[in-house]
Design a protein around this motif. Structure first.
Motif, PDB file in Angstrom:
ATOM      1  N   GLY A   1       0.812  -1.214   0.000  1.00 50.44           N
ATOM      2  CA  GLY A   1       0.000   0.000   0.000  1.00 50.44           C
ATOM      3  C   GLY A   1       0.841   1.258   0.000  1.00 50.44           C
ATOM      4  N   ARG A   2       1.865   1.277   0.813  1.00 56.96           N
ATOM      5  CA  ARG A   2       2.738   2.462   0.865  1.00 56.96           C
ATOM      6  C   ARG A   2       3.488   2.628  -0.453  1.00 56.96           C
ATOM      7  NH1 ARG A   2       2.999   5.263   5.349  1.00 56.96           N
ATOM      8  NH2 ARG A   2       4.954   6.208   4.763  1.00 56.96           N
TER       9      ARG A   2
ATOM     10  N   HIS B   1       1.288   4.074  -3.195  1.00 50.92           N
ATOM     11  CA  HIS B   1       0.993   5.493  -3.027  1.00 50.92           C
ATOM     12  C   HIS B   1       2.263   6.336  -2.904  1.00 50.92           C
ATOM     13  CE1 HIS B   1      -3.277   4.792  -2.803  1.00 50.92           C
ATOM     14  NE2 HIS B   1      -3.030   3.772  -2.005  1.00 50.92           N
ATOM     15  N   GLN B   2       3.396   5.717  -3.182  1.00 50.24           N
ATOM     16  CA  GLN B   2       4.699   6.383  -3.197  1.00 50.24           C
ATOM     17  C   GLN B   2       4.940   7.217  -1.935  1.00 50.24           C
ATOM     18  OE1 GLN B   2       4.490   8.423  -6.930  1.00 50.24           O
ATOM     19  NE2 GLN B   2       4.935   6.569  -8.082  1.00 50.24           N
ATOM     20  N   ARG B   3       4.801   6.569  -0.812  1.00 48.40           N
ATOM     21  CA  ARG B   3       5.056   7.237   0.464  1.00 48.40           C
ATOM     22  C   ARG B   3       6.519   7.035   0.834  1.00 48.40           C
ATOM     23  NH1 ARG B   3       0.019   9.482   1.490  1.00 48.40           N
ATOM     24  NH2 ARG B   3      -1.595   7.936   1.355  1.00 48.40           N
TER      25      ARG B   3
ATOM     26  N   THR C   1       1.878   2.247   9.249  1.00 46.07           N
ATOM     27  CA  THR C   1       0.651   1.828   8.580  1.00 46.07           C
ATOM     28  C   THR C   1       0.139   0.503   9.138  1.00 46.07           C
ATOM     29  OG1 THR C   1       1.336   2.948   6.551  1.00 46.07           O
ATOM     30  CG2 THR C   1      -0.352   1.237   6.328  1.00 46.07           C
TER      31      THR C   1
END
Length: 142
Positions: A40-41, A44-46, A56
């Motif tokens: 997920g990270r 979303h390019q976190r 998270t």
């Protein structure tokens, strides 16, 4: 109080096997939750790869732990029902609740993605394990 009776050899071997299965299943659940957070990270390019993944994942890890403890899932940790379904739904429900309480984002698309992804992960390996066990049992009987 009844007197202590030591376990029979086959009982202690069974207990050790089931304890090992419970530890492996709990570790698999935790690793798959971390994988969910990492994917997920990344999608979303976190930034902050390691700490971000844990930031998270922690609500979902707590949700899984609560499910394991509340429902004593170590008794049959690899069964799809009730262990797999319980840890899946408990992970998502408690995880989302903790995200709300701590001010993290909770929107319907994220809830749906979490339900689907964690369902695939937490139920999927239990289904594969059940299939492998069934295959081995049939093979031994043949």
């Amino acid at each position: 109080m009844p007197p202590f009776t030591p376990p029979l050899p086959h009982q202690s071997a069974t207990r050790s096997t089931s304890r090992r299965a419970a530890v492996l299943a709990a570790c698999a659940d935790a690793l798959l939750i971390l994988l969910f957070a990492a994917i997920g990270r990344d999608a979303h390019q976190r930034g902050e790869i390691i700490t971000g993944v844990f930031a998270t994942a922690w609500p979902f890890l707590v949700g899984a732990a609560v499910s394991w403890l509340a429902l004593r899932l170590w008794r049959a940790p690899l069964r799809l029902w009730p262990a797999g379904v319980s840890v899946w739904l408990g992970t998502v429900a408690v995880g989302m609740l903790l995200r709300v309480v701590t001010g993290q984002t909770v929107v319907l698309p994220f809830v749906i993605v979490a339900l689907l992804s964690l369902g695939l992960f937490l139920l999927g390996y239990r289904l594969v394990t059940a299939g492998v066990r069934r295959f081995r049992t049939r093979r031994r009987q043949a």
